[in-house]
Design an enzyme around this catalytic site. Structure first.
Site, PDB file in Angstrom:
ATOM      1  NE  ARG A 118       0.525  -1.640   6.282  1.00 56.57           N
ATOM      2  CZ  ARG A 118       1.716  -1.407   6.613  1.00 56.57           C
ATOM      3  NH1 ARG A 118       2.898  -2.546   6.133  1.00 56.57           N
ATOM      4  NH2 ARG A 118       2.066  -0.619   7.587  1.00 56.57           N
ATOM      5  CG  HIS A 151      -2.946  -0.558   0.606  1.00 51.04           C
ATOM      6  ND1 HIS A 151      -2.728   0.652  -0.122  1.00 51.04           N
ATOM      7  CD2 HIS A 151      -4.316  -1.020   0.399  1.00 51.04           C
ATOM      8  CE1 HIS A 151      -4.035   1.140  -0.592  1.00 51.04           C
ATOM      9  NE2 HIS A 151      -5.054   0.178  -0.179  1.00 51.04           N
ATOM     10  NE  ARG A 162       3.403   0.770   4.616  1.00 55.53           N
ATOM     11  CZ  ARG A 162       2.907  -0.077   3.727  1.00 55.53           C
ATOM     12  NH1 ARG A 162       1.461   0.287   3.528  1.00 55.53           N
ATOM     13  NH2 ARG A 162       3.248  -1.078   3.289  1.00 55.53           N
ATOM     14  CG  ASN A 179      -6.571   4.566  -1.786  1.00 60.57           C
ATOM     15  OD1 ASN A 179      -5.725   4.057  -1.183  1.00 60.57           O
ATOM     16  ND2 ASN A 179      -7.568   3.812  -2.133  1.00 60.57           N
ATOM     17  CG  PHE A 226     -12.112  -4.417   1.397  1.00 58.78           C
ATOM     18  CD1 PHE A 226     -12.009  -3.417   0.229  1.00 58.78           C
ATOM     19  CD2 PHE A 226     -11.064  -4.927   2.009  1.00 58.78           C
ATOM     20  CE1 PHE A 226     -10.433  -2.979   0.159  1.00 58.78           C
ATOM     21  CE2 PHE A 226      -9.865  -4.545   1.863  1.00 58.78           C
ATOM     22  CZ  PHE A 226      -9.462  -3.499   0.837  1.00 58.78           C
ATOM     23  NE  ARG A 258     -11.096   2.481   4.221  1.00 60.97           N
ATOM     24  CZ  ARG A 258     -10.399   3.627   4.150  1.00 60.97           C
ATOM     25  NH1 ARG A 258     -10.854   4.471   3.700  1.00 60.97           N
ATOM     26  NH2 ARG A 258      -9.032   3.644   4.271  1.00 60.97           N
ATOM     27  CE1 TYR A 282      -9.537   0.304   6.408  1.00 59.23           C
ATOM     28  CE2 TYR A 282      -7.311   0.615   6.467  1.00 59.23           C
ATOM     29  CZ  TYR A 282      -8.269   0.539   5.849  1.00 59.23           C
ATOM     30  OH  TYR A 282      -8.674   0.888   4.635  1.00 59.23           O
ATOM     31  NE  ARG A 284      -0.497  -4.742   9.431  1.00 59.00           N
ATOM     32  CZ  ARG A 284       0.599  -3.902   9.350  1.00 59.00           C
ATOM     33  NH1 ARG A 284       1.785  -4.079   9.164  1.00 59.00           N
ATOM     34  NH2 ARG A 284       0.587  -2.740  10.044  1.00 59.00           N
TER      35      ARG A 284
HETATM   36 FE1  HDD Z   1      -8.107  -0.184   3.127  1.00 60.65          FE
HETATM   37  C1  HDD Z   1      -5.085  -0.955   4.259  1.00 60.65           C
HETATM   38  C2  HDD Z   1      -6.800   2.793   1.827  1.00 60.65           C
HETATM   39  C3  HDD Z   1     -11.080   0.559   1.619  1.00 60.65           C
HETATM   40  C4  HDD Z   1      -9.440  -2.774   4.808  1.00 60.65           C
HETATM   41  N1  HDD Z   1      -6.417   0.950   3.132  1.00 60.65           N
HETATM   42  C5  HDD Z   1      -5.135   0.438   3.517  1.00 60.65           C
HETATM   43  C6  HDD Z   1      -3.948   1.256   3.291  1.00 60.65           C
HETATM   44  C7  HDD Z   1      -4.526   2.077   2.551  1.00 60.65           C
HETATM   45  C8  HDD Z   1      -5.916   1.827   2.524  1.00 60.65           C
HETATM   46  C9  HDD Z   1      -3.709   3.627   2.115  1.00 60.65           C
HETATM   47  C10 HDD Z   1      -2.618   0.785   3.704  1.00 60.65           C
HETATM   48  C11 HDD Z   1      -2.263   1.424   5.143  1.00 60.65           C
HETATM   49  C12 HDD Z   1      -1.071   1.217   5.312  1.00 60.65           C
HETATM   50  O1  HDD Z   1      -0.306   1.991   4.652  1.00 60.65           O
HETATM   51  O2  HDD Z   1      -0.691   0.831   6.383  1.00 60.65           O
HETATM   52  N2  HDD Z   1      -8.887   1.286   1.891  1.00 60.65           N
HETATM   53  C13 HDD Z   1      -8.219   2.586   1.772  1.00 60.65           C
HETATM   54  C14 HDD Z   1      -9.036   3.376   1.031  1.00 60.65           C
HETATM   55  C15 HDD Z   1     -10.370   2.836   1.127  1.00 60.65           C
HETATM   56  C16 HDD Z   1     -10.205   1.314   1.504  1.00 60.65           C
HETATM   57  C17 HDD Z   1      -8.741   4.846   0.583  1.00 60.65           C
HETATM   58  C18 HDD Z   1     -11.702   3.295   0.271  1.00 60.65           C
HETATM   59  C19 HDD Z   1     -11.953   4.185   0.670  1.00 60.65           C
HETATM   60  N3  HDD Z   1      -9.865  -0.873   3.004  1.00 60.65           N
HETATM   61  C20 HDD Z   1     -10.871  -0.566   2.500  1.00 60.65           C
HETATM   62  C21 HDD Z   1     -12.297  -1.396   3.063  1.00 60.65           C
HETATM   63  C22 HDD Z   1     -11.434  -2.312   3.694  1.00 60.65           C
HETATM   64  C23 HDD Z   1     -10.073  -2.076   3.757  1.00 60.65           C
HETATM   65  C24 HDD Z   1     -13.657  -1.058   2.420  1.00 60.65           C
HETATM   66  C25 HDD Z   1     -12.426  -3.422   4.539  1.00 60.65           C
HETATM   67  C26 HDD Z   1     -13.765  -3.606   4.870  1.00 60.65           C
HETATM   68  N4  HDD Z   1      -7.335  -1.617   4.038  1.00 60.65           N
HETATM   69  C27 HDD Z   1      -8.068  -2.795   4.663  1.00 60.65           C
HETATM   70  C28 HDD Z   1      -7.126  -3.553   5.694  1.00 60.65           C
HETATM   71  C29 HDD Z   1      -5.762  -2.817   5.645  1.00 60.65           C
HETATM   72  C30 HDD Z   1      -6.109  -1.837   4.526  1.00 60.65           C
HETATM   73  C31 HDD Z   1      -7.357  -4.962   5.332  1.00 60.65           C
HETATM   74  C32 HDD Z   1      -4.401  -3.712   5.412  1.00 60.65           C
HETATM   75  C33 HDD Z   1      -3.478  -3.377   6.180  1.00 60.65           C
HETATM   76  C34 HDD Z   1      -4.155  -2.371   7.184  1.00 60.65           C
HETATM   77  O3  HDD Z   1      -5.426  -2.274   6.803  1.00 60.65           O
HETATM   78  O4  HDD Z   1      -3.596  -1.897   7.962  1.00 60.65           O
HETATM   79  O5  HDD Z   1      -7.625  -3.456   6.905  1.00 60.65           O
END
Ligand code: HDD
Length: 714
Positions: A90, A93, A130, A166, A179, A376, A380, A387
């Site tokens: 990822r 995370h 998770r 979170n 981001f 978001r 995702y 991935r």
């Molecule tokens: Fe995110 C993963 C939580 C903002 C883009 N995020 C990811 C995961 C968590 C969060 C818990 C892990 C999920 C897992 O266990 O597979 N993220 C947050 C929270 C945010 C947040 C609480 C703000 C409120 N995230 C955020 C933004 C973006 C992302 C603004 C992009 C614009 N986040 C991602 C991602 C991930 C991710 C790149 C990486 C792996 C995945 O999504 O599945 O898309």
């Protein structure tokens, strides 16, 4: 996984309650094989039994081996599969641990939503949760200073609903377009890929200074929230503002909360740093072991709701993810409970392949115009394609438990077979139509939109300090002291004076004393006046001490009992039994794992076999230590490592219990003038050191009481 609670402990048999064998586990069984089945034989991927997987097929003459043959389909397949075992981790995370569980609703929220999962109290909804750290790679340590992910997949009867949250209720940035910048700044620096899983570097703090909107969140990350004691002891927050719609079509804004029944507890920083090296898997093992032992972690699930008509009644924008909705203004309504009760069967296909999406919502739940959430919703879905490939929703851990079909059929690695001659809608047979409202079709809320196309943020988004101050003002004195130390540590690791000087100036917008303390520590000019005056308001629920359970519990806490030859068996067995009865996990630590003998016991006696020896474990991995009295104390006094156990445990604010001769040992080891020690039958509790000169049952009880977490009173 090797269990840290296994050796020496009477491990509770892992019995799965029928509740845990819910619809999702049943669904996964269709794709599960049991490697331990004695009838198994190795086959190739195409099912032919292999007679040898140890020697490559070779051209040979007699017993002399010649070159290997490309013809060997067994050898080629084995190496080929190995070569392609890894998938991209990822992008954030990457390191995580997960478990299955159940969500039960005890109060219907039908006044605000039609979602079955939030209105039907007879349901038991399977979940997969998770936990993760954000910045580190998959192989980084668990106890680093970082935000923890709290991502829940609810396998509801109407489809999957994901809360991708979170353990901190706010976020660094307000608009999703930022981001990539914040993550690039926090991840290892691009020229040398240093440091791993740390925010203590120039780029991160440079970014924080340049973006005032991050101030509130970075104050949280410098607090104890960013070094939790256990995944089981932290809150979960949906962070973004979502919406709920009820039968009448009325819409409410909503924030989601998970509050752990064990309370919210943290490590101290020195402990976290040491554990990162001593046991990088500390949190994932803790979660695994608790579930295996039947000590299922639980969270109360709550919602904060605001009717659409009151959206603008607050002095902050309720769609701004850098803001909390203070509980004094919007109380949390607790309506359900989430329990984790089953460990995954396989890491890769479950914990690694699970894919969450904020855009996974079910009827009755929707989005708001929160600009972080909207971005978001794109990200995702998109990242899963890199991935896991385009058919990632089909993977067993990701597919829903309710029926699902559509006319998107193909794509790489599609394995579901859709029977039928049409793959479009409408079609001449009228098959595979969209669902009507009555059939449960998802309906978007008809929000009225009018405006100009512009790149901007709403006005209230520009207040970046009020809630940062609110948070800091609400902390207990020891929590504030920890924030000061954390910031001093982080900025000490920044060697660019521009970075640490400007950041300390920023702190003066939050609290002058804090700014001065940090500036002094890191060698920056000491600010003389506050940048922004402090409003002095507080919100008690922002301090984690607010979540201490009314009845402190020792359940699942790890207690080390230090012994050497000649320990007092009455105190040893008495405390151990009392701890076990209270649900704690006692571990005996001795000079060796071969038997250690009690006072008066013959060397040929059975003795006690310690779970670990002094060198094999460290005090950091336990919540408390107890030392029984007895002649063994003289031996412990001469053992530098045993003395270090006591000193280090005290330094980490842990409860320490001692009886009889061990009282003087603790006193001498800690050399603490301020701490009182018992010299009589009476139990004395001073700074978490509980002592009773004579062995007496009350001392066991007191020890247990104190292990609730010494941090509460330091
Ligand atoms: Fe995110 C993963 C939580 C903002 C883009 N995020 C990811 C995961 C968590 C969060 C818990 C892990 C999920 C897992 O266990 O597979 N993220 C947050 C929270 C945010 C947040 C609480 C703000 C409120 N995230 C955020 C933004 C973006 C992302 C603004 C992009 C614009 N986040 C991602 C991602 C991930 C991710 C790149 C990486 C792996 C995945 O999504 O599945 O898309």
């Amino acid at each position: 996984m090797t269990s840290i609670i296994s050796s020496g402990l009477e491990k509770v048999q892992h019995t799965m309650s029928s509740a845990t064998e819910g619809a999702k586990i049943a669904d996964l069984k269709k794709d599960t094989i049991d490697v331990h089945d004695p009838n198994n034989r190795i086959t190739t991927d195409f099912g032919v039994k292999s007679s040898n997987t140890d020697d490559w097929l070779k051209a040979s003459s007699g017993d002399k081996t010649g070159p290997m043959l490309l013809e060997d389909f067994v050898g080629r397949e084995k190496i080929h599969r190995f070569d392609h075992e890894r998938i991209p981790e990822r992008v954030v995370h990457a390191r995580g641990a997960a478990a299955f569980g159940t969500f039960k609703l005890y109060e219907s929220a039908e006044d605000v939503t039609t979602a079955g999962v939030l209105t039907d109290t007879s349901r038991s909804t399977p979940v997969f949760l998770r936990f993760s750290t954000v910045l580190g790679s998959r192989g980084s340590a668990d106890t680093v200073r970082d935000v923890r992910g709290f991502a829940v997949k609810f396998y509801t009867d109407e489809g999957n609903w994901d809360i991708v949250g979170n353990n901190i209720p706010v976020f660094f940035i307000q608009d999703a377009i930022k981001f990539p910048d914040i993550i690039h700044a926090g991840k290892p620096e691009p020229h040398n890929e240093v440091p791993q899983a740390q925010t203590a570097h120039n780029n991160f703090w440079d970014f924080q200074f340049l973006h005032t909107e991050t101030t509130h969140m970075f104050m949280w990350t410098q607090s104890d929230r960013a070094i939790p004691r256990s995944y089981r002891m932290m809150q979960g927050f949906g962070v973004n503002t979502f919406t709920l719609t009820n039968k009448k079509g009325e819409r409410h804004f909503v924030k989601f909360h998970f509050t752990p029944t064990l309370g919210v507890h943290s490590l101290v920083w020195d402990e976290a740093l040491k554990i990162a090296g001593q046991d990088p898997d500390f949190h994932r093992k803790d979660l695994w072991d608790a579930i295996e032992a039947g000590a299922y972690p639980k969270w109360r699930f709550g919602i904060q709701t605001i009717p659409e008509s009151k959206e603008h009644d607050f002095d902050f924008d309720i769609l701004d993810a850098t803001k909390v909705w203070p509980e004094e203004l919007v109380p949390i309504r607790y309506i359900g409970e989430l329990e984790l009760n089953r460990n995954p069967d396989e890491y890769f296909t479950q914990t690694e392949q699970v894919a969450f999406c904020t855009s996974h919502v079910v009827p009755g739940i929707g989005f708001s115009d929160d600009p972080l959430l909207q971005g978001r919703n794109f990200s995702y879905f998109d990242t899963q394609i890199t991935r896991l490939g385009v058919n990632w929703e089909e993977l067993p851990i990701n597919r829903p438990v309710c029926p699902y079909m559509n006319h998107q059929r193909d794509g790489a690695m599609r394995h579901r077979i859709s029977k039928g001659t049409v793959n479009y809608w409408p079609n001449r047979f009228g098959v595979g139509p969209p669902a009507t409202k009555e059939e449960g079709g998802y309906l978007e809320y008809p929000e009225k939109i009018a405006g100009l196309k512009q790149r901007l943020r709403s006005k209230k988004f520009s207040d970046h300090y009020s809630q940062a101050q609110l948070f800091y003002n609400s902390l207990a004195p020891h929590e504030k002291a920890h924030v000061l130390s954390a910031l001093s540590f982080e900025l000490d690791h920044c060697d660019d004076p521009v970075v640490y000087t400007r950041l300390t100036e920023r702190l003066a917008d939050i609290d002058l004393e804090l700014a001065q303390g940090v500036a002094e520590a890191v060698g920056a000019p000491v600010p003389q006046k506050a940048g922004t005056p402090n409003h002095n308001k507080k919100s008690p629920s922002l301090s984690q001490t607010y979540y201490n359970p009314k009845e402190p519990t020792i359940a699942t806490r790890r207690v080390a009992i230090l012994v050497a030859d000649g320990f007092d068996p009455v105190a040893y067995y008495g405390v151990k039994a009392a701890l076990t009865a209270a649900g704690a996990l006692p571990f005996t630590i001795g000079p060796r794992r071969l038997p250690v003998h009690a006072q008066g016991e013959d060397k040929s006696g059975k003795g006690v076999s310690p779970d670990h020896h002094f060198e094999g474990m460290r005090s950091t991995l336990f919540d408390s230590i107890f030392i029984p009295g007895g002649a063994h104390v003289e031996k412990l006094r001469k053992n530098g490592r045993a003395l270090h156990w006591v000193r280090e445990a005290f330094g980490h604010l842990k409860a320490i219990g001692a009886t009889g001769e061990a009282v003087a040992l603790v006193r001498d080891a800690c050399q603490l003038p301020g701490v009182q020690f018992s010299s009589s039958n009476e139990v004395v509790d001073s700074y978490g050191v509980v002592t009773a000169a004579a062995t007496h049952p009350q001392s066991f009880k007191e020890t247990i009481k104190m292990v609730k977490g010494a941090k509460d009173f330091i």
